[in-house]
Design an enzyme around this catalytic site. Structure first.
Site, PDB file in Angstrom:
ATOM      1  N   THR A 170       4.188  50.539  -4.800  1.00 40.86           N
ATOM      2  CA  THR A 170       4.829  49.404  -5.442  1.00 40.86           C
ATOM      3  C   THR A 170       4.458  48.176  -4.623  1.00 40.86           C
ATOM      4  O   THR A 170       3.848  48.306  -3.556  1.00 40.86           O
ATOM      5  CB  THR A 170       6.367  49.594  -5.501  1.00 40.86           C
ATOM      6  N   THR A 171       4.819  46.984  -5.102  1.00 39.70           N
ATOM      7  CA  THR A 171       4.484  45.768  -4.365  1.00 39.70           C
ATOM      8  C   THR A 171       5.108  45.862  -2.974  1.00 39.70           C
ATOM      9  O   THR A 171       6.307  46.071  -2.853  1.00 39.70           O
ATOM     10  CB  THR A 171       5.040  44.531  -5.110  1.00 39.70           C
ATOM     11  N   ARG A 206      -1.327  51.106 -14.368  1.00 43.46           N
ATOM     12  CA  ARG A 206      -0.706  52.403 -14.109  1.00 43.46           C
ATOM     13  C   ARG A 206       0.607  52.595 -14.871  1.00 43.46           C
ATOM     14  O   ARG A 206       1.019  53.721 -15.104  1.00 43.46           O
ATOM     15  CB  ARG A 206      -0.485  52.617 -12.613  1.00 43.46           C
ATOM     16  N   HIS A 207       1.275  51.517 -15.219  1.00 39.41           N
ATOM     17  CA  HIS A 207       2.476  51.725 -16.067  1.00 39.41           C
ATOM     18  C   HIS A 207       2.383  50.888 -17.346  1.00 39.41           C
ATOM     19  O   HIS A 207       2.047  51.411 -18.392  1.00 39.41           O
ATOM     20  CB  HIS A 207       3.790  51.532 -15.291  1.00 39.41           C
ATOM     21  N   GLY A 231      14.554  46.969 -11.274  1.00 40.35           N
ATOM     22  CA  GLY A 231      13.830  47.927 -12.096  1.00 40.35           C
ATOM     23  C   GLY A 231      14.100  49.368 -11.767  1.00 40.35           C
ATOM     24  O   GLY A 231      14.874  50.046 -12.446  1.00 40.35           O
ATOM     25  N   HIS A 232      13.508  49.842 -10.680  1.00 42.31           N
ATOM     26  CA  HIS A 232      13.472  51.278 -10.418  1.00 42.31           C
ATOM     27  C   HIS A 232      14.864  51.914 -10.361  1.00 42.31           C
ATOM     28  O   HIS A 232      15.108  52.943 -10.995  1.00 42.31           O
ATOM     29  CB  HIS A 232      12.704  51.538  -9.109  1.00 42.31           C
ATOM     30  N   ASP A 255       9.038  48.448 -16.070  1.00 43.80           N
ATOM     31  CA  ASP A 255       7.779  49.143 -15.734  1.00 43.80           C
ATOM     32  C   ASP A 255       7.916  50.667 -15.783  1.00 43.80           C
ATOM     33  O   ASP A 255       7.026  51.380 -16.225  1.00 43.80           O
ATOM     34  CB  ASP A 255       7.316  48.779 -14.314  1.00 43.80           C
ATOM     35  N   HIS A 256       9.058  51.154 -15.274  1.00 45.93           N
ATOM     36  CA  HIS A 256       9.143  52.611 -15.116  1.00 45.93           C
ATOM     37  C   HIS A 256       9.566  53.341 -16.385  1.00 45.93           C
ATOM     38  O   HIS A 256       9.533  54.566 -16.434  1.00 45.93           O
ATOM     39  CB  HIS A 256      10.015  52.956 -13.904  1.00 45.93           C
ATOM     40  N   GLU A 312      10.388  33.858  -5.720  1.00 43.59           N
ATOM     41  CA  GLU A 312      11.178  35.087  -5.793  1.00 43.59           C
ATOM     42  C   GLU A 312      11.189  35.671  -4.397  1.00 43.59           C
ATOM     43  O   GLU A 312      10.131  35.987  -3.836  1.00 43.59           O
ATOM     44  CB  GLU A 312      10.598  36.105  -6.780  1.00 43.59           C
ATOM     45  N   HIS A 317       5.295  44.215 -15.020  1.00 40.96           N
ATOM     46  CA  HIS A 317       4.151  43.960 -14.130  1.00 40.96           C
ATOM     47  C   HIS A 317       2.944  44.638 -14.755  1.00 40.96           C
ATOM     48  O   HIS A 317       2.881  45.867 -14.810  1.00 40.96           O
ATOM     49  CB  HIS A 317       4.464  44.541 -12.742  1.00 40.96           C
ATOM     50  N   ASN A 319      13.499  44.949 -15.045  1.00 38.52           N
ATOM     51  CA  ASN A 319      12.080  45.308 -14.972  1.00 38.52           C
ATOM     52  C   ASN A 319      11.912  46.683 -15.631  1.00 38.52           C
ATOM     53  O   ASN A 319      12.520  47.665 -15.188  1.00 38.52           O
ATOM     54  CB  ASN A 319      11.648  45.328 -13.498  1.00 38.52           C
ATOM     55  N   HIS A 377      13.410  43.398  -5.642  1.00 35.28           N
ATOM     56  CA  HIS A 377      12.744  44.533  -5.005  1.00 35.28           C
ATOM     57  C   HIS A 377      13.746  45.398  -4.260  1.00 35.28           C
ATOM     58  O   HIS A 377      14.399  44.936  -3.334  1.00 35.28           O
ATOM     59  CB  HIS A 377      11.610  44.133  -4.052  1.00 35.28           C
ATOM     60  N   ARG A 402      -0.360  45.675 -14.069  1.00 36.45           N
ATOM     61  CA  ARG A 402      -1.214  45.832 -12.878  1.00 36.45           C
ATOM     62  C   ARG A 402      -2.676  45.953 -13.296  1.00 36.45           C
ATOM     63  O   ARG A 402      -2.978  46.390 -14.408  1.00 36.45           O
ATOM     64  CB  ARG A 402      -0.790  47.082 -12.095  1.00 36.45           C
TER      65      ARG A 402
HETATM   66  N1  PXP Z   1      10.216  41.820  -8.103  1.00 34.36           N
HETATM   67  C1  PXP Z   1       8.928  42.097  -7.833  1.00 34.36           C
HETATM   68  C2  PXP Z   1       8.032  40.951  -7.501  1.00 34.36           C
HETATM   69  C3  PXP Z   1       8.425  43.404  -7.875  1.00 34.36           C
HETATM   70  O1  PXP Z   1       7.135  43.653  -7.594  1.00 34.36           O
HETATM   71  C4  PXP Z   1       9.291  44.456  -8.256  1.00 34.36           C
HETATM   72  C5  PXP Z   1       8.750  45.842  -8.375  1.00 34.36           C
HETATM   73  O2  PXP Z   1       7.894  45.899  -9.467  1.00 34.36           O
HETATM   74  C6  PXP Z   1      10.629  44.128  -8.538  1.00 34.36           C
HETATM   75  C7  PXP Z   1      11.067  42.821  -8.438  1.00 34.36           C
HETATM   76  C8  PXP Z   1      11.605  45.170  -8.935  1.00 34.36           C
HETATM   77  O3  PXP Z   1      11.760  46.067  -7.887  1.00 34.36           O
HETATM   78  P1  PXP Z   1      12.533  47.416  -8.111  1.00 34.36           P
HETATM   79  O4  PXP Z   1      11.766  48.204  -9.134  1.00 34.36           O
HETATM   80  O5  PXP Z   1      12.536  48.043  -6.764  1.00 34.36           O
HETATM   81  O6  PXP Z   1      13.904  47.066  -8.607  1.00 34.36           O
END
Ligand code: PXP
Length: 244
Positions: free
Chosen positions: A99-100, A48-49, A214-215, A8-9, A151, A42, A6, A191, A44
């Site tokens: 975050t979600t 935001r990202h 991701g993060h 996003d960041h 998921e 993602h 992921n 997540h 959004r």
């Molecule tokens: N899966 C979903 C559905 C998410 O919303 C996120 C966060 O955007 C992730 C996976 C990845 O989570 P993380 O960034 O904590 O690894």
């Protein structure tokens, strides 16, 4: 099992200064070159990202699985269909959240998904995954909707403060994974996953298909570089499962 990164960041860091770098699509290319099987983003509602222009670029560069994570609004459904990724992961989205924060409340969204969301996506070849908490009722409702995948939300496991809490959540994740698999759905997870908590998850939870991270991965990459970090995750995953 596949590692999907992921990105996003990467966009969060870019947006902090608005200088146009780092570029999410460039990060996607580096992750795939290092062995990741695909990329998650993602888009959004508040942008935001990831921005709309990033989605266009990601669609051009990603060679493996492109997973478009989104709230099921009409606006996002239109962008999804225009983008035509491999996979749509539907998530709840709250404006104030960092975050979600949890999975979809399936009994609340069920009728709307059945009447408005699924028929629209089913006009395409895009696979559908529903981001849910590991409970049997939500797995059952995902199946009744005809979802291709779920998921599993691993955030509660990742943030558990005690061994008991962790083990309890792992049991729930295992049972949900077994149930979804036996109903013919693919089982993805994500997540809060990182190099410290992944092993235990993989020991307990069977049938995992795509793992979305991701993060933690992007944060570790600041110190170790993106290619080495992706490879470290792949090595860890391959200790437990066949990594494709
Ligand atoms: N899966 C979903 C559905 C998410 O919303 C996120 C966060 O955007 C992730 C996976 C990845 O989570 P993380 O960034 O904590 O690894």
């Amino acid at each position: 099992m596949n590692l999907l990164v992921n990105i996003d960041h990467i966009a969060t860091l870019r947006n902090a200064r608005g200088e146009g770098y780092p570029v999410p699509a460039e990060a996607a290319r580096v992750c795939e070159d290092a062995g990741a099987k695909g990329i998650v983003f993602h888009l959004r509602g508040d942008r935001r990202h990831i921005k709309d222009e990033d989605v266009v670029e990601l669609k051009k560069v990603v060679r493996g699985t492109l997973d478009f994570e989104m709230a099921a609004t009409d606006e996002m459904l239109n962008i999804l269909i225009e983008t035509d990724p491999h996979l749509a992961t539907l998530v709840p989205e709250g404006r104030e959240e960092l975050t979600t924060e949890g999975g979809l409340n399936m009994s609340v969204v069920y009728d709307d998904f059945k009447e408005r969301v699924f028929p629209k996506i089913r006009e395409t070849n895009i696979e559908i995954s529903l981001f849910i908490d590991p409970n049997p009722r939500d797995v059952e409702l995902a199946h009744e909707l005809g979802s291709d995948a779920i998921e599993l939300h691993t955030g509660v496991y990742a943030n558990a403060k005690s061994d008991d809490g962790r083990i309890n959540e792992l049991k729930r994740l295992r049972e949900a994974a077994q149930m979804a698999h036996s109903l013919g759905m693919k089982v993805n997870a994500g997540h809060g996953l990182n190099l410290k908590n992944l092993s235990l998850l993989l020991e307990y939870v069977p049938h995992l298909n795509d793992i979305s991270i991701g993060h933690a991965l992007v944060s570790e990459a600041l110190f170790k570089g993106l290619p080495d970090t992706v490879q470290e995750y792949l090595e860890l995953l391959s200790i437990h499962r066949d990594v494709k």
